[in-house]
Design a protein around this motif. Structure first.
Motif, PDB file in Angstrom:
ATOM      1  N   VAL A  92       0.840  -1.199   0.000  1.00 42.55           N
ATOM      2  CA  VAL A  92       0.000   0.000   0.000  1.00 42.55           C
ATOM      3  C   VAL A  92       0.875   1.248   0.000  1.00 42.55           C
ATOM      4  CG1 VAL A  92      -1.688   1.329   1.327  1.00 42.55           C
ATOM      5  CG2 VAL A  92      -1.936  -1.152   1.132  1.00 42.55           C
ATOM      6  N   LEU A  93       1.944   1.231   0.801  1.00 42.62           N
ATOM      7  CA  LEU A  93       2.855   2.372   0.857  1.00 42.62           C
ATOM      8  C   LEU A  93       3.486   2.641  -0.505  1.00 42.62           C
ATOM      9  CD1 LEU A  93       4.484   4.490   2.529  1.00 42.62           C
ATOM     10  CD2 LEU A  93       6.197   2.697   2.857  1.00 42.62           C
ATOM     11  N   GLU A  94       4.009   1.593  -1.145  1.00 44.65           N
ATOM     12  CA  GLU A  94       4.666   1.781  -2.438  1.00 44.65           C
ATOM     13  C   GLU A  94       3.692   2.306  -3.481  1.00 44.65           C
ATOM     14  OE1 GLU A  94       6.327  -2.044  -3.245  1.00 44.65           O
ATOM     15  OE2 GLU A  94       8.099  -1.717  -1.980  1.00 44.65           O
ATOM     16  N   ALA A  95       2.465   1.768  -3.488  1.00 46.07           N
ATOM     17  CA  ALA A  95       1.465   2.248  -4.450  1.00 46.07           C
ATOM     18  C   ALA A  95       1.095   3.702  -4.173  1.00 46.07           C
ATOM     19  CB  ALA A  95       0.227   1.353  -4.394  1.00 46.07           C
ATOM     20  N   ALA A  96       0.969   4.061  -2.911  1.00 46.40           N
ATOM     21  CA  ALA A  96       0.610   5.430  -2.560  1.00 46.40           C
ATOM     22  C   ALA A  96       1.722   6.404  -2.930  1.00 46.40           C
ATOM     23  CB  ALA A  96       0.308   5.511  -1.061  1.00 46.40           C
ATOM     24  N   VAL A  97       2.974   6.003  -2.756  1.00 49.92           N
ATOM     25  CA  VAL A  97       4.101   6.862  -3.134  1.00 49.92           C
ATOM     26  C   VAL A  97       4.100   7.088  -4.640  1.00 49.92           C
ATOM     27  CG1 VAL A  97       6.621   6.965  -3.301  1.00 49.92           C
ATOM     28  CG2 VAL A  97       5.533   6.315  -1.141  1.00 49.92           C
ATOM     29  N   ARG A  98       3.868   6.030  -5.413  1.00 54.54           N
ATOM     30  CA  ARG A  98       3.816   6.188  -6.881  1.00 54.54           C
ATOM     31  C   ARG A  98       2.679   7.119  -7.283  1.00 54.54           C
ATOM     32  NH1 ARG A  98       4.845   0.520  -6.705  1.00 54.54           N
ATOM     33  NH2 ARG A  98       2.618   0.088  -6.968  1.00 54.54           N
ATOM     34  N   ARG A  99       1.579   7.053  -6.558  1.00 47.81           N
ATOM     35  CA  ARG A  99       0.389   7.827  -6.925  1.00 47.81           C
ATOM     36  C   ARG A  99       0.489   9.283  -6.494  1.00 47.81           C
ATOM     37  NH1 ARG A  99      -2.909   4.881  -4.298  1.00 47.81           N
ATOM     38  NH2 ARG A  99      -3.150   3.381  -5.983  1.00 47.81           N
ATOM     39  N   HIS A 100       1.030   9.538  -5.322  1.00 52.57           N
ATOM     40  CA  HIS A 100       0.942  10.873  -4.739  1.00 52.57           C
ATOM     41  C   HIS A 100       2.274  11.618  -4.638  1.00 52.57           C
ATOM     42  CE1 HIS A 100      -3.203  10.009  -3.671  1.00 52.57           C
ATOM     43  NE2 HIS A 100      -2.829   8.934  -3.014  1.00 52.57           N
ATOM     44  N   LEU A 101       3.406  10.919  -4.746  1.00 58.88           N
ATOM     45  CA  LEU A 101       4.713  11.566  -4.616  1.00 58.88           C
ATOM     46  C   LEU A 101       5.538  11.339  -5.882  1.00 58.88           C
ATOM     47  CD1 LEU A 101       5.644  10.543  -0.929  1.00 58.88           C
ATOM     48  CD2 LEU A 101       4.468  12.612  -1.709  1.00 58.88           C
ATOM     49  N   PRO A 102       5.218  12.009  -6.966  1.00 60.24           N
ATOM     50  CA  PRO A 102       5.943  11.804  -8.220  1.00 60.24           C
ATOM     51  C   PRO A 102       7.424  12.116  -8.058  1.00 60.24           C
ATOM     52  CG  PRO A 102       4.562  13.769  -8.327  1.00 60.24           C
ATOM     53  CD  PRO A 102       4.169  13.049  -7.085  1.00 60.24           C
ATOM     54  N   GLY A 103       8.253  11.205  -8.562  1.00 60.57           N
ATOM     55  CA  GLY A 103       9.701  11.379  -8.459  1.00 60.57           C
ATOM     56  C   GLY A 103      10.308  10.779  -7.217  1.00 60.57           C
ATOM     57  N   ALA A 104       9.461  10.324  -6.267  1.00 65.10           N
ATOM     58  CA  ALA A 104       9.960   9.696  -5.045  1.00 65.10           C
ATOM     59  C   ALA A 104      10.061   8.188  -5.240  1.00 65.10           C
ATOM     60  CB  ALA A 104       9.050  10.017  -3.862  1.00 65.10           C
ATOM     61  N   VAL A 105      10.976   7.544  -4.487  1.00 71.38           N
ATOM     62  CA  VAL A 105      11.218   6.107  -4.612  1.00 71.38           C
ATOM     63  C   VAL A 105      11.345   5.499  -3.224  1.00 71.38           C
ATOM     64  CG1 VAL A 105      12.752   4.317  -5.512  1.00 71.38           C
ATOM     65  CG2 VAL A 105      12.426   6.442  -6.806  1.00 71.38           C
TER      66      VAL A 105
END
Length: 464
Positions: free
Chosen positions: A372-385
């Protein structure tokens, strides 16, 4: 009811004002706490030797100003919502923390997932089978039954070599560090190499234990062994399976280099397997203990704080005799051992397989939260990994290069998200790229998604 108050009759300050000022100052100083009941106006007037109307007027003014409340049938009290002025937290482990909707700080154990029923079963079995001697002071190294079970478990799951005689039960990793602070100087060691970034409280704790912390850089392969060689230190603390806080795993090449350094220099390695057993990276087996490569030079340390609860104060270490002996001597000088009944219960927990079952459940839950965390980062924090393998209770999120990390953390707090920036984990200000260190196991799936969405609303405003 009684309150320690005095008034000065020949003062230029009216008696009513003196009472008001006193109560305000006591509230501000934390002496009178929210909800504290005060004497009745008649009782306080009698105690101070003043007219009751003086106290009634003082109380009335304090009620009007919001300091006191008059509750029908319950007298006059300090209002319950009063408290100290809000503080901006350091977002480390110390001090007060503001009330927020989403707490993403790492290090928070999975308290809601404590196996209460299984632990109670193990504790009852331990109590029923305990001998009278088990209620006496435990051996400094720990009760034999637990040391046997730990030797079996650590060998089977983590690949830790060692007999029960090489294992010591401690009250968490903090006690391990404290004991090492006393034992290592006996071996000619006065400095301890530490990963940078690393745990800021550990750096401070090591210094307070009498050792000099020496920061050593960490990259994508783990600790830089060439920097370790150049530092000249003879002992180093590492988190090889899941580096704290970056989450990277010490590479096979670096593991071999580190073991070679220890053998060639006679140095000591403290292997902190702080979240051992929490590994849920699909398709990649958990790295075996570093102690396998140099058992005569590695002190392996683990704890139940992350997998069960820190309140149990249960930890363990496996050490070569050259280190174990001074550790035991140090403990005998300052300690009378770890709770023997808790040790017996944990031994039963291990022996029965209930701990393995608990870890399977906890790993499944953490894997779900990590996804869930990884999907949320891809969705809401563009450029973050999200960095590192799926393991433990936290993850490191590398932010876009121009991100103002401090502004992001502050902006998140204004949106009721408490999160740590990676800067706090570095030994010196200005080191490292912008990043967040996020604890994800303690929040529900929806909470993780909502918190990261709030971070995303702030990120666009703080990009340089």
């Amino acid at each position: 009811m009684h309150v320690a108050m005095r008034v000065v009759r020949d003062s230029d300050v009216p008696l009513t004002s003196q009472i008001q000022r006193f109560i305000k100052s006591e509230v501000a100083a934390g002496v009178l706490h929210p909800g504290s009941r005060l004497p009745s106006s008649r009782s306080l007037a009698d105690e101070l030797g003043v007219s009751r109307s003086v106290v009634v007027e003082a109380y009335g003014q304090l009620v009007a100003e919001g300091y006191l409340e008059a509750v029908q049938g319950a007298g006059t009290r300090v209002v319950r919502h009063l408290g100290p002025e809000p503080v901006v937290p350091t977002l480390l482990d110390d001090g007060r923390v503001p009330d927020v909707r989403w707490d993403l700080r790492p290090g928070a154990p999975a308290f809601p997932h404590f196996p209460r029923r299984d632990w109670l079963t193990s504790y009852q079995r331990a109590l029923q089978s305990a001998d009278p001697a088990d209620h006496d002071y435990p051996p400094p190294a720990g009760v034999p039954a637990l040391r046997v079970e730990l030797a079996h478990y650590l060998g089977r799951v983590c690949g830790v070599p060692g007999t029960p005689d090489q294992i010591m039960v401690v009250a968490g990793f903090a006690q391990t560090l404290g004991l090492l602070g006393a034992a290592l100087p006996e071996l000619g060691v006065d400095a301890l190499g530490m990963e940078n970034p690393g745990h800021p409280r550990q750096r401070r704790f090591v210094r307070e234990c009498g050792l000099r912390p020496v920061p050593l850089p960490v990259d994508a392969e783990g600790i830089d062994v060439s920097a370790l060689r150049a530092s000249g230190v003879r002992a180093v603390l590492v988190t090889p399976a899941h580096q704290y806080p970056t989450g990277v795993t010490l590479s096979a090449r670096r593991r071999a280099e580190l073991a070679a350094w220890a053998r060639e220099t006679g140095g000591w390695i403290v292997e902190d397997d702080y979240d051992g057993g929490l590994w849920y990276e699909r398709g990649t087996p958990r790295p075996l203990a570093l102690r396998r490569l140099a058992p005569d030079h590695v002190v392996y340390a683990g704890t139940a704080s992350k997998t069960l609860a820190p309140g149990l104060r249960l930890g363990w270490l496996a050490a070569p005799p050259a280190v174990l002996d001074p550790l035991l001597r140090a403990r005998a000088r300052h300690d009378l051992g770890t709770d023997s009944l808790a040790q017996l219960a944990f031994a039963e927990f291990l022996r029965s397989g209930l701990y393995d079952r608990h870890l399977r459940r906890l790993n499944s839950l953490c894997r779900d939260r990590r996804q869930v965390l990884e999907a949320a980062v891809r969705r809401h924090l563009p450029g973050a990994v999200v960095l590192g393998p799926a393991a433990g209770l936290h993850a490191c999120i590398r932010l876009p290069p121009r991100t103002d990390e401090a502004a992001l953390v502050a902006g998140a707090l204004r949106r009721s998200v408490l999160v740590r920036g990676a800067a706090a984990f570095h030994a010196r200000a200005g080191e490292g790229a912008p990043a967040l260190v996020v604890g994800h196991a303690q929040l529900p799936r929806t909470g993780i998604e909502e918190a990261i969405a709030e971070l995303g609303k702030v990120l666009g405003k703080v990009l340089g």
